[in-house]
Design a protein around this motif. Structure first.
Motif, PDB file in Angstrom:
ATOM      1  N   ILE A 143       0.848  -1.196   0.000  1.00  0.00           N
ATOM      2  CA  ILE A 143       0.000   0.000   0.000  1.00  0.00           C
ATOM      3  C   ILE A 143       0.884   1.247   0.000  1.00  0.00           C
ATOM      4  O   ILE A 143       0.653   2.192  -0.762  1.00  0.00           O
ATOM      5  N   ALA A 144       1.901   1.241   0.836  1.00  0.00           N
ATOM      6  CA  ALA A 144       2.824   2.385   0.911  1.00  0.00           C
ATOM      7  C   ALA A 144       3.471   2.650  -0.448  1.00  0.00           C
ATOM      8  O   ALA A 144       3.556   3.799  -0.895  1.00  0.00           O
ATOM      9  N   GLN A 145       3.907   1.594  -1.095  1.00  0.00           N
ATOM     10  CA  GLN A 145       4.559   1.735  -2.399  1.00  0.00           C
ATOM     11  C   GLN A 145       3.581   2.289  -3.441  1.00  0.00           C
ATOM     12  O   GLN A 145       3.905   3.193  -4.192  1.00  0.00           O
ATOM     13  N   LYS A 146       2.364   1.749  -3.465  1.00  0.00           N
ATOM     14  CA  LYS A 146       1.365   2.200  -4.444  1.00  0.00           C
ATOM     15  C   LYS A 146       1.002   3.672  -4.256  1.00  0.00           C
ATOM     16  O   LYS A 146       0.758   4.378  -5.223  1.00  0.00           O
ATOM     17  N   LEU A 147       0.934   4.110  -2.991  1.00  0.00           N
ATOM     18  CA  LEU A 147       0.515   5.487  -2.699  1.00  0.00           C
ATOM     19  C   LEU A 147       1.692   6.457  -2.545  1.00  0.00           C
ATOM     20  O   LEU A 147       1.472   7.630  -2.276  1.00  0.00           O
ATOM     21  N   HIS A 148       2.912   5.924  -2.675  1.00  0.00           N
ATOM     22  CA  HIS A 148       4.127   6.747  -2.544  1.00  0.00           C
ATOM     23  C   HIS A 148       4.197   7.445  -1.183  1.00  0.00           C
ATOM     24  O   HIS A 148       4.487   8.635  -1.089  1.00  0.00           O
ATOM     25  N   SER A 199       5.143   6.438   3.251  1.00  0.00           N
ATOM     26  CA  SER A 199       5.892   5.489   4.074  1.00  0.00           C
ATOM     27  C   SER A 199       4.950   4.465   4.721  1.00  0.00           C
ATOM     28  O   SER A 199       3.760   4.760   4.929  1.00  0.00           O
ATOM     29  N   PRO A 200       5.479   3.291   5.061  1.00  0.00           N
ATOM     30  CA  PRO A 200       4.660   2.315   5.783  1.00  0.00           C
ATOM     31  C   PRO A 200       4.129   2.876   7.106  1.00  0.00           C
ATOM     32  O   PRO A 200       3.009   2.552   7.507  1.00  0.00           O
ATOM     33  N   ARG A 201       4.897   3.719   7.765  1.00  0.00           N
ATOM     34  CA  ARG A 201       4.416   4.342   9.017  1.00  0.00           C
ATOM     35  C   ARG A 201       3.195   5.221   8.777  1.00  0.00           C
ATOM     36  O   ARG A 201       2.283   5.259   9.602  1.00  0.00           O
ATOM     37  N   THR A 202       3.181   5.899   7.657  1.00  0.00           N
ATOM     38  CA  THR A 202       2.017   6.734   7.321  1.00  0.00           C
ATOM     39  C   THR A 202       0.800   5.853   7.073  1.00  0.00           C
ATOM     40  O   THR A 202      -0.308   6.166   7.523  1.00  0.00           O
ATOM     41  N   VAL A 203       1.008   4.734   6.393  1.00  0.00           N
ATOM     42  CA  VAL A 203      -0.091   3.785   6.171  1.00  0.00           C
ATOM     43  C   VAL A 203      -0.624   3.300   7.518  1.00  0.00           C
ATOM     44  O   VAL A 203      -1.834   3.247   7.740  1.00  0.00           O
ATOM     45  N   GLU A 204       0.277   2.997   8.440  1.00  0.00           N
ATOM     46  CA  GLU A 204      -0.140   2.535   9.770  1.00  0.00           C
ATOM     47  C   GLU A 204      -0.918   3.612  10.516  1.00  0.00           C
ATOM     48  O   GLU A 204      -1.851   3.305  11.259  1.00  0.00           O
ATOM     49  N   SER A 205      -0.558   4.881  10.306  1.00  0.00           N
ATOM     50  CA  SER A 205      -1.332   5.975  10.911  1.00  0.00           C
ATOM     51  C   SER A 205      -2.751   5.986  10.364  1.00  0.00           C
ATOM     52  O   SER A 205      -3.719   6.203  11.098  1.00  0.00           O
ATOM     53  N   TYR A 206      -2.864   5.753   9.062  1.00  0.00           N
ATOM     54  CA  TYR A 206      -4.198   5.673   8.471  1.00  0.00           C
ATOM     55  C   TYR A 206      -4.979   4.492   9.046  1.00  0.00           C
ATOM     56  O   TYR A 206      -6.173   4.596   9.310  1.00  0.00           O
ATOM     57  N   TYR A 207      -4.303   3.354   9.232  1.00  0.00           N
ATOM     58  CA  TYR A 207      -4.954   2.204   9.840  1.00  0.00           C
ATOM     59  C   TYR A 207      -5.581   2.582  11.179  1.00  0.00           C
ATOM     60  O   TYR A 207      -6.711   2.204  11.480  1.00  0.00           O
ATOM     61  N   SER A 208      -4.822   3.312  11.990  1.00  0.00           N
ATOM     62  CA  SER A 208      -5.321   3.711  13.316  1.00  0.00           C
ATOM     63  C   SER A 208      -6.583   4.547  13.197  1.00  0.00           C
ATOM     64  O   SER A 208      -7.551   4.334  13.931  1.00  0.00           O
ATOM     65  N   ARG A 209      -6.579   5.496  12.283  1.00  0.00           N
ATOM     66  CA  ARG A 209      -7.757   6.352  12.106  1.00  0.00           C
ATOM     67  C   ARG A 209      -8.950   5.548  11.604  1.00  0.00           C
ATOM     68  O   ARG A 209     -10.086   5.758  12.043  1.00  0.00           O
ATOM     69  N   ILE A 210      -8.688   4.639  10.671  1.00  0.00           N
ATOM     70  CA  ILE A 210      -9.774   3.834  10.100  1.00  0.00           C
ATOM     71  C   ILE A 210     -10.369   2.908  11.161  1.00  0.00           C
ATOM     72  O   ILE A 210     -11.590   2.815  11.297  1.00  0.00           O
ATOM     73  N   THR A 211      -9.514   2.237  11.931  1.00  0.00           N
ATOM     74  CA  THR A 211     -10.036   1.324  12.956  1.00  0.00           C
ATOM     75  C   THR A 211     -10.847   2.088  13.996  1.00  0.00           C
ATOM     76  O   THR A 211     -11.869   1.595  14.465  1.00  0.00           O
TER      77      THR A 211
END
Length: 169
Positions: A126-131, A133-145
């Motif tokens: 996901i991080a690669q597709k959206l350009h 970082s993986p940490r940013t993706v994980e931040s989004y995970y937190s908001r979504i959950t």
């Protein structure tokens, strides 16, 4: 349960290999009281739990005091519905659908990430597709959950993948 029947069982709907809904009728057949303690706060899950034999329902968004109150009431022979669970039932009864789809609360980027999760992408992919970082993706995970009322990435993936299989049938 058959050798040493408990007085009360706390049941989570989301079990690793099966559903807590399957366990509720078995407990009811043995006259074992059950309280569902779950991250699921939608009216359909609450109704299904009671129809399956639950004596109480408490969401994981409720306080520990709500869980203790449920145990006391169920031991006293009453049924118990926690505040958050009762609110979901009231919303359904009164036709309030504003809270019915948590995906409506997601930002455009969060919706993109949900789409990738449903397709089975990993955090790194996901991080690669959206350009980003993986940490940013994980931040989004937190908001979504948080918006879904879930308690972590494992629960989010399970929730989204169950929804995918239900809609593809």
């Amino acid at each position: 349960v058959t050798q040493h029947p408990p007085d009360l069982v706390l049941v989570d709907i989301s079990l690793d290999q099966e559903s807590g809904f399957d366990l509720l009728p078995l407990l009811a057949e043995r006259n074992i009281k059950a309280i569902v303690y779950s991250m699921h706060s939608d009216a359909a899950s609450i109704e299904k739990a009671f129809k399956s034999g639950a004596s109480g329902y408490v969401t994981k968004r409720d306080t520990i005091d709500a869980l203790l109150e449920a145990v006391q009431e169920v031991f006293a022979g009453k049924r118990h519905i926690s505040r958050h669970a009762a609110q979901s039932l009231a919303d359904k009864l009164l036709g309030d659908t504003t809270q019915s789809n948590p995906e409506d609360l997601l930002s455009q980027r969060e919706q993109e990430i949900v789409g990738f999760i449903r397709k089975g992408y990993t955090t790194a992919e996901i991080a690669q597709k959206l350009h980003i970082s993986p940490r940013t993706v994980e931040s989004y995970y937190s908001r979504i959950t948080e918006k879904f009322g879930l308690d972590g990435m494992k629960s989010l993936r399970r929730h989204l993948l169950q929804g995918r299989s239900a809609t593809s049938d």
